[in-house]
Write an enzyme that holds these catalytic residues in place. Structure first.
Site, PDB file in Angstrom:
ATOM      1  CE1 TYR A  99       1.155 -11.106   0.851  1.00 48.42           C
ATOM      2  CE2 TYR A  99       0.692 -13.337   0.108  1.00 48.42           C
ATOM      3  CZ  TYR A  99       0.359 -12.238   0.871  1.00 48.42           C
ATOM      4  OH  TYR A  99      -0.758 -12.268   1.659  1.00 48.42           O
ATOM      5  CG  ASN A 171      -8.855  -5.447   2.420  1.00 45.17           C
ATOM      6  OD1 ASN A 171      -7.809  -5.907   2.867  1.00 45.17           O
ATOM      7  ND2 ASN A 171      -8.938  -4.920   1.226  1.00 45.17           N
ATOM      8  CG  ASN A 197      -5.886   6.321   3.932  1.00 41.32           C
ATOM      9  OD1 ASN A 197      -4.952   5.895   4.596  1.00 41.32           O
ATOM     10  ND2 ASN A 197      -5.720   6.793   2.707  1.00 41.32           N
ATOM     11  CB  VAL A 200      -7.403  -3.544   6.564  1.00 42.23           C
ATOM     12  CG1 VAL A 200      -7.477  -4.117   7.968  1.00 42.23           C
ATOM     13  CG2 VAL A 200      -7.066  -4.653   5.575  1.00 42.23           C
ATOM     14  NE  ARG A 220       1.525   7.385   2.712  1.00 44.18           N
ATOM     15  CZ  ARG A 220       2.211   6.960   1.670  1.00 44.18           C
ATOM     16  NH1 ARG A 220       3.540   6.980   1.690  1.00 44.18           N
ATOM     17  NH2 ARG A 220       1.602   6.506   0.589  1.00 44.18           N
ATOM     18  NE  ARG A 222      -3.859  11.521   2.574  1.00 48.17           N
ATOM     19  CZ  ARG A 222      -3.690  10.225   2.341  1.00 48.17           C
ATOM     20  NH1 ARG A 222      -3.966   9.720   1.167  1.00 48.17           N
ATOM     21  NH2 ARG A 222      -3.249   9.435   3.275  1.00 48.17           N
ATOM     22  CE1 TYR A 290      -3.337  -3.907  10.084  1.00 51.48           C
ATOM     23  CE2 TYR A 290      -3.886  -4.581   7.857  1.00 51.48           C
ATOM     24  CZ  TYR A 290      -3.906  -3.640   8.857  1.00 51.48           C
ATOM     25  OH  TYR A 290      -4.496  -2.420   8.632  1.00 51.48           O
ATOM     26  CD1 TRP A 316      -1.511 -13.419   5.251  1.00 47.14           C
ATOM     27  CD2 TRP A 316      -0.361 -15.326   5.447  1.00 47.14           C
ATOM     28  NE1 TRP A 316      -1.196 -13.835   3.984  1.00 47.14           N
ATOM     29  CE2 TRP A 316      -0.491 -15.003   4.070  1.00 47.14           C
ATOM     30  CE3 TRP A 316       0.338 -16.474   5.803  1.00 47.14           C
ATOM     31  CZ2 TRP A 316       0.036 -15.805   3.065  1.00 47.14           C
ATOM     32  CZ3 TRP A 316       0.867 -17.270   4.800  1.00 47.14           C
ATOM     33  CH2 TRP A 316       0.725 -16.933   3.447  1.00 47.14           C
ATOM     34  CB  VAL A 317      -6.877 -12.915   6.533  1.00 43.31           C
ATOM     35  CG1 VAL A 317      -6.678 -12.685   5.047  1.00 43.31           C
ATOM     36  CG2 VAL A 317      -8.309 -13.284   6.843  1.00 43.31           C
TER      37      VAL A 317
HETATM   38  P1  NDP Z   1      -5.287  -0.326   0.418  1.00 36.82           P
HETATM   39  O1  NDP Z   1      -4.719  -0.462  -0.954  1.00 36.82           O
HETATM   40  O2  NDP Z   1      -6.743  -0.126   0.584  1.00 36.82           O
HETATM   41  O3  NDP Z   1      -4.528   0.883   1.136  1.00 36.82           O
HETATM   42  C1  NDP Z   1      -3.154   0.964   1.206  1.00 36.82           C
HETATM   43  C2  NDP Z   1      -2.811   1.779   2.445  1.00 36.82           C
HETATM   44  O4  NDP Z   1      -1.420   1.789   2.652  1.00 36.82           O
HETATM   45  C3  NDP Z   1      -3.266   3.217   2.388  1.00 36.82           C
HETATM   46  O5  NDP Z   1      -3.717   3.612   3.647  1.00 36.82           O
HETATM   47  C4  NDP Z   1      -1.970   3.940   2.031  1.00 36.82           C
HETATM   48  O6  NDP Z   1      -1.960   5.264   2.467  1.00 36.82           O
HETATM   49  C5  NDP Z   1      -0.989   3.147   2.844  1.00 36.82           C
HETATM   50  N1  NDP Z   1       0.384   3.282   2.373  1.00 36.82           N
HETATM   51  C6  NDP Z   1       0.863   3.003   1.162  1.00 36.82           C
HETATM   52  N2  NDP Z   1       2.185   3.221   1.112  1.00 36.82           N
HETATM   53  C7  NDP Z   1       2.538   3.679   2.347  1.00 36.82           C
HETATM   54  C8  NDP Z   1       3.752   4.100   2.938  1.00 36.82           C
HETATM   55  N3  NDP Z   1       4.906   4.092   2.242  1.00 36.82           N
HETATM   56  N4  NDP Z   1       3.743   4.490   4.241  1.00 36.82           N
HETATM   57  C9  NDP Z   1       2.597   4.502   4.941  1.00 36.82           C
HETATM   58  N5  NDP Z   1       1.400   4.112   4.435  1.00 36.82           N
HETATM   59  C10 NDP Z   1       1.383   3.711   3.162  1.00 36.82           C
HETATM   60  O7  NDP Z   1      -4.764  -1.555   1.261  1.00 36.82           O
HETATM   61  P2  NDP Z   1      -5.481  -2.782   1.956  1.00 36.82           P
HETATM   62  O8  NDP Z   1      -6.429  -2.332   2.970  1.00 36.82           O
HETATM   63  O9  NDP Z   1      -5.933  -3.726   0.925  1.00 36.82           O
HETATM   64  O10 NDP Z   1      -4.202  -3.379   2.708  1.00 36.82           O
HETATM   65  C11 NDP Z   1      -3.538  -2.607   3.688  1.00 36.82           C
HETATM   66  C12 NDP Z   1      -2.361  -3.397   4.232  1.00 36.82           C
HETATM   67  O11 NDP Z   1      -2.862  -4.542   4.904  1.00 36.82           O
HETATM   68  C13 NDP Z   1      -1.408  -3.939   3.180  1.00 36.82           C
HETATM   69  O12 NDP Z   1      -0.115  -3.925   3.703  1.00 36.82           O
HETATM   70  C14 NDP Z   1      -1.866  -5.368   2.984  1.00 36.82           C
HETATM   71  O13 NDP Z   1      -0.863  -6.209   2.497  1.00 36.82           O
HETATM   72  C15 NDP Z   1      -2.242  -5.701   4.401  1.00 36.82           C
HETATM   73  N6  NDP Z   1      -3.211  -6.780   4.524  1.00 36.82           N
HETATM   74  C16 NDP Z   1      -2.811  -7.858   5.244  1.00 36.82           C
HETATM   75  C17 NDP Z   1      -3.653  -8.898   5.471  1.00 36.82           C
HETATM   76  C18 NDP Z   1      -3.207 -10.024   6.315  1.00 36.82           C
HETATM   77  O14 NDP Z   1      -3.933 -11.013   6.434  1.00 36.82           O
HETATM   78  N7  NDP Z   1      -2.028  -9.945   6.901  1.00 36.82           N
HETATM   79  C19 NDP Z   1      -4.996  -8.933   4.871  1.00 36.82           C
HETATM   80  C20 NDP Z   1      -5.357  -7.701   4.200  1.00 36.82           C
HETATM   81  C21 NDP Z   1      -4.464  -6.685   4.006  1.00 36.82           C
HETATM   82  P3  NDP Z   1      -1.985   6.498   1.436  1.00 36.82           P
HETATM   83  O15 NDP Z   1      -3.424   6.743   1.131  1.00 36.82           O
HETATM   84  O16 NDP Z   1      -1.352   7.555   2.228  1.00 36.82           O
HETATM   85  O17 NDP Z   1      -1.194   6.096   0.219  1.00 36.82           O
END
Ligand code: NDP
Length: 379
Positions: A99, A171, A197, A200, A220, A222, A290, A316-317
Site C-alpha cells: 500500500y 467508499n 460493481n 465505490v 468483468r 462472469r 483511485y 486518495w480519500v
Molecule cells: P470492493 O471490494 O467492493 O470491490 C472490488 C472490485 O474490484 C470489484 O468490482 C472487483 O470485480 C474488482 N476487481 C478485483 N480484481 C480485479 C481485477 N483483477 N481486474 C478488474 N477488476 C477487479 O472494492 P472497493 O469499492 O472497496 O474498492 C475498489 C477500489 O477502489 C480498490 O482498488 C480500492 O483500493 C480503491 N479505493 C480507493 C480509494 C482512494 O481513496 N483512492 C478509496 C476507496 C477505494 P469482480 O467482482 O469482478 O471481482
C-alpha cells in the site's frame, strides 16, 4: 460536579498510593480520569507482525485491558468500543506491504470502522458517551476498544445501521468527492467507470443518478453477469458493459451516440480495461485514477494528451481527510452528515455486506464475491 471532583481527587490519591506501594512511577493530573479495567472485557485485535498474505500474516491477539490502554483518560481523550470494521482492498494491500503507506510493525489493522463512545475526558466537547463515531485517520479499527484523541473522532448520525456506518468514511465519500471535485459536470453529462460493481462503484452510480448524471459502467464478465447487470441497474446505472464489450467499437459507438461521450472517467482497475474506457472520454474530459485492481499499469495514448486535451488525476480519500483534519474539520463533518443523512433517508442504498467474526477472517481475506465483508466486533 462536586461529587465528581471528590471522586477524581480520591482516585488520584488512590493511584498515587498504589503506584507508591508497587514502586511504579506514575503521574496523574486532577483532570485525568482513571480507567476502570475491571469493567472491560479481554481486548481482542487483529494484528500484523510481518507483511505478507493476510491468511499467513494476520493474527488474533487477546490481551488484558491494562496491556493495551493507558491507566487514565486524559482531558481530551475518548475511550471507544469498536463496533464494526470493513475489510477493504486497502487493508489487504496494507497487510501485503504494497500500500501507499506502511505502518510500523507490529500494528493493529483496519483503516475503516465505526465505534461507540464509552467514556470521555474532562474537557471533551464534541462527543459524549453513547455517540456513534468514526476516526477519518484512525487506522487501527480491527480491535475491540481503544483510546483516541477527541479531535481524531467525528460524531455521526446515530440512526445509521452499524454495517452502513462502518463503511461511511471510505467508499461513498470517495465516490462523492470524485464526482464533485474534478470535472464541472452539468445535468445530463455522462460518467464512465470501471470496477462498477465495487462498493465505490455502486455509490458512484447512485450519487450520479441523484445529481442528474448518466453512467456507463464496466464490469468483468462472469457466469452470473446478468444478475450483476440487474443489480447495478437497480442502483440507477444507465449502461453496463463487460471489459470485452467496452473494447468493441461496434458495441460502444451507438451507446455513446445515444447518451453522449463521458466527461469524467473513474478508474480503479487500470490495464487494458482503463485504456478502453479512456478512449471514449470526451475532449477535455477528466480521468481520475483511485485504484489499480488489475495491478496492471495504465498506459496513456498520446492522442489523449495532444489532441483530446484529457486531464489525468489521482485521488486518495485519506489525503483528502488529512489535508482537512487540522483546520477544515467542518468540510469533513459536512460531508459525513450529508452522506449519512442520504443513507438514513434511504436515498443511498448500502452495498450488500456480510458480517464476519475475527475468527472467520480468512473468509473475508479470500475475496468479496460482490459482497462487502465487515468484521462484527462488539455487536
Ligand atoms: P470492493 O471490494 O467492493 O470491490 C472490488 C472490485 O474490484 C470489484 O468490482 C472487483 O470485480 C474488482 N476487481 C478485483 N480484481 C480485479 C481485477 N483483477 N481486474 C478488474 N477488476 C477487479 O472494492 P472497493 O469499492 O472497496 O474498492 C475498489 C477500489 O477502489 C480498490 O482498488 C480500492 O483500493 C480503491 N479505493 C480507493 C480509494 C482512494 O481513496 N483512492 C478509496 C476507496 C477505494 P469482480 O467482482 O469482478 O471481482
Amino acid at each position: 460536579m462536586l461529587a465528581r471532583k471528590l471522586l477524581l481527587k480520591h482516585s488520584y490519591l488512590e493511584i498515587r498510593l498504589s503506584s507508591f506501594l508497587s514502586g511504579q512511577k506514575f503521574k496523574m493530573s486532577t483532570s485525568d480520569i482513571p480507567l476502570d479495567f475491571k469493567a472491560l472485557p479481554e481486548h481482542r485485535s487483529l494484528v500484523i507482525e510481518k507483511f505478507g498474505e493476510p491468511k499467513d500474516s494476520v493474527i488474533l491477539k487477546l490481551r488484558r485491558p491494562e496491556e493495551v490502554l493507558p491507566k487514565v483518560l486524559g482531558p481530551k481523550q475518548v475511550l471507544i468500543r469498536h463496533l464494526a470494521a470493513t475489510i477493504n482492498p486497502a487493508d489487504i494491500n496494507m497487510i501485503q506491504g504494497i500500500y501507499g503507506i506502511r505502518p510500523k510493525l507490529p500494528s493493529v489493522v483496519g483503516n475503516e470502522g465505526v465505534a461507540r463512545v464509552e467514556q470521555v475526558g474532562s474537557q471533551v466537547k464534541n462527543l459524549q458517551p453513547g455517540d456513534l463515531a468514526l476516526g477519518v485517520l484512525v487506522t487501527e479499527n480491527w480491535q475491540s476498544y481503544s483510546v483516541q484523541s477527541d479531535q481524531s473522532l467525528y460524531k455521526i448520525n446515530n440512526k445509521l445501521e452499524i454495517t452502513t456506518a462502518a463503511q461511511l468514511k471510505v467508499n461513498p465519500c470517495t465516490a462523492y468527492r470524485m464526482i464533485k471535485d474534478f470535472y464541472n459536470l452539468k445535468q445530463g453529462d455522462t460518467i464512465i467507470q470501471n470496477g462498477a460493481n465495487s462498493a465505490v462503484g455502486v455509490y458512484a452510480i447512485q450519487l450520479a443518478k441523484l445529481w442528474g448524471f448518466k453512467t456507463i459502467n464496466v464490469i468483468r464478465d462472469r457466469p452470473n453477469k446478468d444478475e450483476i447487470v440487474q443489480e447495478l441497474k437497480q442502483y440507477g446505472a444507465d449502461i453496463v458493459l463487460t471489459e470485452e464489450e467496452i473494447g468493441n467499437v461496434e458495441v460502444v459507438s451507438p451507446i455513446v451516440e445515444q447518451i453522449g461521450k463521458p466527461k469524467l472517467f473513474l478508474n480503479c482497475v487500470g490495464g487494458k480495461n482503463a485504456v478502453n474506457c479512456q478512449r471514449i472520454l470526451d475532449h477535455g474530459g477528466y480521468s481520475v485514477t483511485y485504484g489499480a485492481m488489475s495491478r496492471q499499469p495504465f498506459s496513456l495514448a498520446a492522442t489523449s494528451l495532444i489532441f483530446k486535451d484529457h486531464k489525468f488525476h489521482g485521488f486518495w480519500v485519506s489525503r483528502w481527510y488529512k489535508d482537512r483534519e487540522l483546520d477544515r474539520r467542518h468540510e469533513i463533518e459536512s460531508m459525513l452528515n450529508e452522506v449519512g443523512e442520504l443513507f438514513v433517508k434511504g436515498t443511498l442504498k448500502p452495498k450488500s455486506s456480510k458480517l464476519i467474526s475475527f475468527e472467520d477472517r480468512n473468509i473475508a481475506f479470500e475475496g468479496s464475491n460482490n459482497t462487502k465483508c465487515i468484521f462484527s466486533i462488539n455487536n
